[in-house]
Scaffold this motif. Structure first.
Motif, mmCIF file in Angstrom:
data_model
loop_
_atom_site.group_PDB
_atom_site.id
_atom_site.type_symbol
_atom_site.label_atom_id
_atom_site.label_comp_id
_atom_site.label_asym_id
_atom_site.label_seq_id
_atom_site.Cartn_x
_atom_site.Cartn_y
_atom_site.Cartn_z
ATOM 1 N N GLU A 167 -12.442 -21.854 -41.659
ATOM 2 C CA GLU A 167 -12.875 -21.832 -40.262
ATOM 3 C C GLU A 167 -14.334 -22.271 -40.143
ATOM 4 O OE1 GLU A 167 -12.082 -18.251 -38.174
ATOM 5 O OE2 GLU A 167 -10.055 -18.021 -38.983
ATOM 6 N N TYR A 168 -15.120 -21.994 -41.163
ATOM 7 C CA TYR A 168 -16.529 -22.395 -41.157
ATOM 8 C C TYR A 168 -16.648 -23.923 -41.141
ATOM 9 C CZ TYR A 168 -21.302 -23.145 -42.795
ATOM 10 O OH TYR A 168 -22.596 -23.574 -42.921
ATOM 11 N N HIS A 169 -15.796 -24.591 -41.926
ATOM 12 C CA HIS A 169 -15.796 -26.051 -41.934
ATOM 13 C C HIS A 169 -15.390 -26.620 -40.565
ATOM 14 C CE1 HIS A 169 -15.351 -25.440 -46.402
ATOM 15 N NE2 HIS A 169 -16.349 -26.296 -46.349
ATOM 16 N N PHE A 170 -14.394 -25.981 -39.948
ATOM 17 C CA PHE A 170 -13.920 -26.474 -38.655
ATOM 18 C C PHE A 170 -14.974 -26.296 -37.558
ATOM 19 C CE2 PHE A 170 -9.590 -25.333 -40.515
ATOM 20 C CZ PHE A 170 -9.372 -26.620 -40.964
ATOM 21 N N MET A 171 -15.886 -25.362 -37.751
ATOM 22 C CA MET A 171 -16.976 -25.200 -36.782
ATOM 23 C C MET A 171 -17.850 -26.444 -36.714
ATOM 24 S SD MET A 171 -17.531 -22.578 -34.860
ATOM 25 C CE MET A 171 -19.312 -22.703 -34.707
ATOM 26 N N ASP A 172 -17.845 -27.222 -37.799
ATOM 27 C CA ASP A 172 -18.697 -28.413 -37.868
ATOM 28 C C ASP A 172 -17.874 -29.699 -37.774
ATOM 29 O OD1 ASP A 172 -21.281 -29.483 -38.036
ATOM 30 O OD2 ASP A 172 -21.021 -29.965 -40.154
ATOM 31 N N ARG A 173 -16.652 -29.592 -37.243
ATOM 32 C CA ARG A 173 -15.820 -30.801 -37.108
ATOM 33 C C ARG A 173 -16.435 -31.745 -36.080
ATOM 34 N NH1 ARG A 173 -13.246 -30.559 -32.293
ATOM 35 N NH2 ARG A 173 -12.741 -28.513 -31.424
ATOM 36 N N PRO A 174 -16.070 -33.035 -36.129
ATOM 37 C CA PRO A 174 -16.571 -33.971 -35.113
ATOM 38 C C PRO A 174 -16.127 -33.538 -33.723
ATOM 39 C CG PRO A 174 -15.557 -35.148 -36.944
ATOM 40 C CD PRO A 174 -15.240 -33.706 -37.153
ATOM 41 N N PRO A 175 -17.033 -33.407 -32.778
ATOM 42 C CA PRO A 175 -16.661 -32.950 -31.432
ATOM 43 C C PRO A 175 -15.905 -34.012 -30.639
ATOM 44 C CG PRO A 175 -18.990 -33.494 -31.506
ATOM 45 C CD PRO A 175 -18.482 -33.615 -32.913
ATOM 46 N N ILE A 176 -15.112 -33.539 -29.687
ATOM 47 C CA ILE A 176 -14.419 -34.430 -28.754
ATOM 48 C C ILE A 176 -15.385 -34.719 -27.605
ATOM 49 C CG2 ILE A 176 -12.413 -34.679 -27.230
ATOM 50 C CD1 ILE A 176 -11.002 -32.585 -29.013
ATOM 51 N N SER A 177 -15.569 -35.993 -27.293
ATOM 52 C CA SER A 177 -16.668 -36.359 -26.405
ATOM 53 C C SER A 177 -16.234 -37.217 -25.222
ATOM 54 C CB SER A 177 -17.741 -37.114 -27.202
ATOM 55 O OG SER A 177 -18.185 -36.357 -28.303
ATOM 56 N N TYR A 178 -16.961 -37.089 -24.127
ATOM 57 C CA TYR A 178 -16.874 -37.953 -22.940
ATOM 58 C C TYR A 178 -15.458 -38.049 -22.379
ATOM 59 C CZ TYR A 178 -21.390 -39.163 -24.891
ATOM 60 O OH TYR A 178 -22.658 -39.086 -25.419
ATOM 61 N N VAL A 179 -14.762 -36.901 -22.327
ATOM 62 C CA VAL A 179 -13.378 -36.930 -21.834
ATOM 63 C C VAL A 179 -13.328 -37.281 -20.351
ATOM 64 C CG1 VAL A 179 -12.623 -35.278 -23.576
ATOM 65 C CG2 VAL A 179 -13.354 -34.434 -21.337
ATOM 66 N N LEU A 180 -14.396 -36.968 -19.596
ATOM 67 C CA LEU A 180 -14.389 -37.271 -18.166
ATOM 68 C C LEU A 180 -14.570 -38.760 -17.911
ATOM 69 C CD1 LEU A 180 -16.495 -34.282 -16.763
ATOM 70 C CD2 LEU A 180 -14.037 -34.437 -17.147
ATOM 71 N N GLU A 181 -15.070 -39.496 -18.881
ATOM 72 C CA GLU A 181 -15.193 -40.945 -18.761
ATOM 73 C C GLU A 181 -13.951 -41.657 -19.284
ATOM 74 O OE1 GLU A 181 -18.670 -42.315 -20.729
ATOM 75 O OE2 GLU A 181 -20.001 -40.874 -19.754
ATOM 76 N N LYS A 182 -13.350 -41.090 -20.324
ATOM 77 C CA LYS A 182 -12.282 -41.790 -21.033
ATOM 78 C C LYS A 182 -10.885 -41.475 -20.513
ATOM 79 C CE LYS A 182 -14.919 -41.980 -25.387
ATOM 80 N NZ LYS A 182 -14.971 -41.521 -26.791
ATOM 81 N N VAL A 183 -10.569 -40.182 -20.366
ATOM 82 C CA VAL A 183 -9.161 -39.839 -20.121
ATOM 83 C C VAL A 183 -8.928 -38.930 -18.930
ATOM 84 C CG1 VAL A 183 -8.455 -40.122 -22.528
ATOM 85 C CG2 VAL A 183 -9.311 -37.913 -21.769
ATOM 86 N N ALA A 184 -9.949 -38.266 -18.408
ATOM 87 C CA ALA A 184 -9.715 -37.268 -17.371
ATOM 88 C C ALA A 184 -10.485 -37.569 -16.104
ATOM 89 C CB ALA A 184 -10.103 -35.880 -17.887
ATOM 90 N N VAL A 185 -9.895 -37.189 -14.954
ATOM 91 C CA VAL A 185 -10.545 -37.348 -13.664
ATOM 92 C C VAL A 185 -10.190 -36.143 -12.794
ATOM 93 C CG1 VAL A 185 -8.625 -38.701 -12.731
ATOM 94 C CG2 VAL A 185 -10.885 -38.879 -11.699
ATOM 95 N N GLU A 186 -11.166 -35.647 -12.035
ATOM 96 C CA GLU A 186 -10.931 -34.464 -11.207
ATOM 97 C C GLU A 186 -9.992 -34.811 -10.054
ATOM 98 O OE1 GLU A 186 -13.502 -30.959 -8.933
ATOM 99 O OE2 GLU A 186 -14.514 -32.517 -10.107
#
Length: 541
Positions: free
Chosen positions: A51-70
């Motif tokens: 779990e300690y390693h997963f704390m430093d996983r690459p984050p998921i970024s800019y979802v509001l620009e790429k895949v999601a809209v309100e």
């Protein structure tokens, strides 16, 4: 609990302003709470990690620009997000964050083994970069991704004359002499400066119109990149061996330290270490380096370069550094500082406008104009463009239509051209030696030709495809294309019929001095020109 600065998209938390799990600017890190939801999948996919390693996983970024809209919510105050592709709220396909997280970890492991800085350059971005470098491909091209990647890498190598300077990788600079201002006779900035007559003429015209340069900053990524290389070289000249290259919003940055400068023949090569920091990744790799660099700058009065570069320019710079990093010999291992453990070793060669021969090789491809496959038909109206079938022809029509309408029913005339005007050849016959460029007589021989040694016959960068030319009125008609890959003369004593027919068309152009026409290269010194049909709109060059 969801705070006002956070949003929930498909059950995962992100910062509201940027849509990032981790954000330096918003001071948020939602990976711990998000991992709780997918820990079983993470552990199953990577049983060796904790779990300690997963704390430093690459984050998921800019979802509001790429895949999601309100989107609208049935309850006031609630924020609901739907995917851009399916317009579906809480889409299980687009918002499958467990799958995205797993792929990010795999990609990080792969990039760690390759010893370069990960940089995601899309197909469209590669086409834009190629365009800025003079490699014109249709934005709707169906050439496969691997073909686009080969052209992109080929363009980078052509711009830095890699194959001419380095025989064969791996490249070990240890045996090369150290560059110095004393031995070269000029500054490093001047030593790495490269240009060509096309840019020189464009800048000359721009300044005559009151502009400083032909291209504004951030208008052409490749030209901006070359300015950054010049800035790095100037830094060495003034004793600033460290640089922070970042965009105006300080969302992306590349930290660089020039280690030393070696010489290949007469060309300098800057050896350097580099690392990337972004708004959406932990700053541990670059934060300490920046802290130490700024502290040393203040204590020892060592200047630090701050270079502004758009995110697009930084991607192109990283692509070049990554490509060169893979070619370095493991025998070359300069000393690193404590804060540079994660930095990558690479080098920069002088970067120049791509030559016409290389442009021809990179631009031209046999087969269908859209996808490169074997051709089966031509456009029935103008007979100038070949396709593999109806699908590619339909997809290309919007782009091809203006040219097609200009060529339909056109009278194609073959003309023979010369590399020197009638006056130049007459002077040569009389034993007079004149220096000249492609557009005027000169008084000094620098960067010019002379009547004893005329320019070589230009290579054909256009293949069988039509291209626009400008035909400029004179005792000999000057002919050139936008890239100046063709700069030749139509002379009355070389081709009297072609000269007569061309001069008869001059009254149709601006002030009767020039016309634009479509042409095809049909021989070493021969063009076929559609003389009686002007393009739908005169280009601005």
């Amino acid at each position: 609990m969801i705070y006002d600065d956070d949003v929930c998209v498909g059950s995962f938390m992100f910062c509201r302003e940027h849509g990032c799990e981790f954000c330096n600017e918003c001071c948020t890190d939602h990976r711990f709470s998000n991992n709780i939801q997918i820990i079983d999948k993470l552990s199953a996919a990577f049983p060796g990690l904790t779990e300690y390693h997963f704390m430093d996983r690459p984050p998921i970024s800019y979802v509001l620009e790429k895949v999601a809209v309100e989107t609208k919510s049935s309850r006031p105050g609630d924020r609901v997000y739907e995917c851009r592709e399916h317009q579906k709220a809480d889409c299980s396909t687009c918002f499958d964050w467990a799958k995205v997280a797993l792929n990010n970890i795999k990609r990080q492991a792969k990039s760690s083994n390759s010893k370069v800085i990960p940089v995601d350059i899309t197909r469209d971005e590669k086409l834009k970069f190629l365009h800025s470098m003079g490699v014109e491909l249709s934005p709707n091209t169906r050439l496969p991704d691997d073909a686009i990647e080969r052209k992109f890498r080929g363009a980078i190598d052509a711009a830095q004359s890699f194959e001419k300077l380095i025989d064969k990788p791996p490249f070990d600079p240890s045996s090369l002499p150290t560059w110095s201002k004393e031995t070269s006779g000029e500054t490093l900035q001047k030593s790495v400066s490269r240009n060509n007559i096309v840019e020189a003429l464009a800048n000359f015209r721009a300044r005559s119109e009151g502009k400083q340069n032909a291209w504004d900053m951030y208008e052409n990524t490749f030209i901006d990149l070359r300015q950054t290389v010049l800035a790095l070289a100037n830094g060495v000249d003034i004793g600033a061996y460290k640089a922070i290259v970042q965009d105006k919003d300080k969302s992306y940055a590349i930290c660089i330290r020039i280690i030393e400068v070696r010489t290949i023949g007469k060309d300098p090569v800057m050896m350097l270490l580099y690392c990337r920091g972004t708004r959406d990744t932990p700053a541990s790799t670059t934060f300490r380096w920046v802290q130490d660099t700024l502290a040393q700058s203040k204590a020892k009065r060592m200047p630090v370069l701050n270079i502004t570069a758009s995110p697009e320019e930084q991607k192109l710079l990283l692509a070049i550094l990554n490509l060169n990093a893979r070619r370095l010999s493991s025998n070359y291992s300069p000393q690193r500082r404590q804060t540079e453990a994660s930095f990558v070793l690479s080098f920069l060669l002088p970067i120049a406008p791509i030559g016409q021969q290389d442009l021809g090789r990179l631009t031209n491809h046999t087969g269908c104009v859209v996808c490169g496959k074997k051709t089966t038909s031509k456009c029935s109206q103008c007979l100038s463009v070949e396709y593999c079938g109806t699908d590619c022809q339909r997809s290309h029509w919007k782009e091809h239509k203006p040219m097609c309408n200009s060529l339909k029913g056109g009278d194609w005339v073959d003309i023979n051209f010369s590399m020197m005007s009638t006056e130049m050849r007459l002077s040569a016959a009389m034993g007079q030696k004149l220096y000249f460029s492609h557009v005027s007589f000169m008084t000094a021989p620098k960067n010019t030709y002379d009547t004893d040694n005329p320019p070589p016959i230009p290579s054909n960068i256009h293949g069988d495809s039509p291209f626009l030319i400008k035909m400029q009125k004179g005792s000999s008609v000057l002919i050139y294309d936008r890239q100046r890959s063709v700069q030749v003369y139509l002379c009355s004593d070389v081709d009297p019929k072609g000269y007569e027919k061309t001069m008869a068309q001059m009254h149709t152009g601006p002030r009767g001095l020039k016309v634009y026409r479509w042409a095809k290269r049909t021989g070493e010194t021969r063009l076929s020109v559609c003389l009686n049909k002007a393009p739908a709109k005169d280009p601005l060059w």
